[in-house]
Write an enzyme that holds these catalytic residues in place. Structure first.
Site, mmCIF file in Angstrom:
data_model
loop_
_atom_site.group_PDB
_atom_site.id
_atom_site.type_symbol
_atom_site.label_atom_id
_atom_site.label_comp_id
_atom_site.label_asym_id
_atom_site.label_seq_id
_atom_site.Cartn_x
_atom_site.Cartn_y
_atom_site.Cartn_z
ATOM 1 N N ASP A 8 28.960 35.237 38.917
ATOM 2 C CA ASP A 8 28.517 34.073 39.426
ATOM 3 C C ASP A 8 28.227 34.732 40.923
ATOM 4 O O ASP A 8 28.207 35.560 40.867
ATOM 5 C CB ASP A 8 30.332 33.347 40.577
ATOM 6 C CG ASP A 8 30.152 32.486 41.051
ATOM 7 O OD1 ASP A 8 29.029 32.138 41.234
ATOM 8 O OD2 ASP A 8 30.365 32.642 42.525
ATOM 9 N N ASP A 10 27.589 32.389 44.495
ATOM 10 C CA ASP A 10 27.971 32.409 45.798
ATOM 11 C C ASP A 10 29.476 32.432 45.915
ATOM 12 O O ASP A 10 30.242 31.920 44.964
ATOM 13 C CB ASP A 10 27.582 30.534 46.092
ATOM 14 C CG ASP A 10 25.851 30.666 46.167
ATOM 15 O OD1 ASP A 10 25.212 31.520 46.307
ATOM 16 O OD2 ASP A 10 25.476 30.121 45.154
ATOM 17 N N ARG A 115 25.018 24.630 32.648
ATOM 18 C CA ARG A 115 26.168 24.710 34.147
ATOM 19 C C ARG A 115 27.877 25.217 33.137
ATOM 20 O O ARG A 115 27.877 24.592 31.891
ATOM 21 C CB ARG A 115 26.096 23.416 34.478
ATOM 22 C CG ARG A 115 27.005 22.524 35.588
ATOM 23 C CD ARG A 115 26.628 21.518 36.287
ATOM 24 N NE ARG A 115 27.859 20.889 36.985
ATOM 25 C CZ ARG A 115 27.548 21.969 38.530
ATOM 26 N NH1 ARG A 115 26.905 22.300 38.726
ATOM 27 N NH2 ARG A 115 29.179 21.244 38.917
ATOM 28 N N LYS A 116 28.244 26.617 34.285
ATOM 29 C CA LYS A 116 29.382 26.304 33.732
ATOM 30 C C LYS A 116 30.579 25.601 34.187
ATOM 31 O O LYS A 116 30.540 24.536 34.746
ATOM 32 C CB LYS A 116 29.514 27.917 35.827
ATOM 33 C CG LYS A 116 28.859 28.976 34.864
ATOM 34 C CD LYS A 116 29.177 30.030 35.804
ATOM 35 C CE LYS A 116 28.779 29.365 37.358
ATOM 36 N NZ LYS A 116 28.733 30.643 38.205
#
Ligand SMILES: [Mg+2]
Ligand SMILES: [Zn+2]
Length: 195
Positions: A8, A10, A115-116
């Site tokens: 990931d 951020d 989109r996760k």
């Protein structure tokens, strides 16, 4: 078959920033707002030495939501890659999802598979680079990162990053393989586990 760490961005590589207009911690909207978290460079180097291919897998819905421009988001990415590559840290690939199901920019307002916790990016890495997902790890600071890794058959590490606390431990029964304080701790955990 190669193994990978899916990262990931951020709250995992870089700090989240508090924005007054939304009163929330968010991803940087501009390149000059990008600050890496402590010891991230050393941790990435350690993972590469441990024979993991590195992939970035990041949701960036700020443009879809009208908070910044696509150019600004791309500039943040360029800043990150330049920072890392000048230190000889190379990501195999970066996969971004710019969509959001409830955006205000029509072209980016959609339910997508990238989109996760959707796993389209991990499947793309598997197919493009011959990654064995069952030998690979997803590392992130939100429940959606852990869901994404689990959905793809990877093992997972949840990072206890303070500003993301309200986006963590919200999914009942979610079980990361490990729960650690930082990427530095995660790199040590993964590389000491080499048989
Ligand atoms: Mg995050
Ligand atoms: Zn998407």
């Amino acid at each position: 078959m190669k193994r990978a760490v899916f990262l990931d961005r951020d709250g995992t590589l870089n700090a989240l920033l508090y924005y007054a207009d939304t009163q929330e911690y968010e991803s940087p909207r501009m390149a000059d707002a990008l600050t890496l978290l402590p010891a991230v460079e050393a941790a990435l180097r350690q993972l590469i030495s441990g024979d993991y291919s590195l992939f970035l897998v990041s949701n960036q819905p700020s443009y879809a939501k009208g908070k910044t421009s696509l150019e600004n988001l791309q500039a943040v990415h360029t800043r990150l890659v330049e920072h890392l590559s000048s230190r000889e840290i190379n990501l195999t690939e970066a996969y971004y999802c710019y969509h959001h199901p409830r955006g205000i920019i029509p072209a980016y307002t959609t339910v997508c598979t990238c989109r996760k916790p959707g796993i389209a990016s991990l499947l793309k890495a598997r197919d493009t680079y011959g990654i064995d997902l069952s030998e690979s790890w997803m590392i992130g600071d939100q429940d959606t990162d852990i869901q994404c890794g689990s959905n793809a058959g990877c093992q997972t590490i949840l990072l206890d990053y303070a500003p993301s606390a309200n986006k963590r431990d919200t999914v009942a029964g979610l079980q990361p393989t490990a729960r650690l304080a930082s990427l530095e701790a995660a790199a040590a955990y993964l590389t000491s586990a080499i048989p």
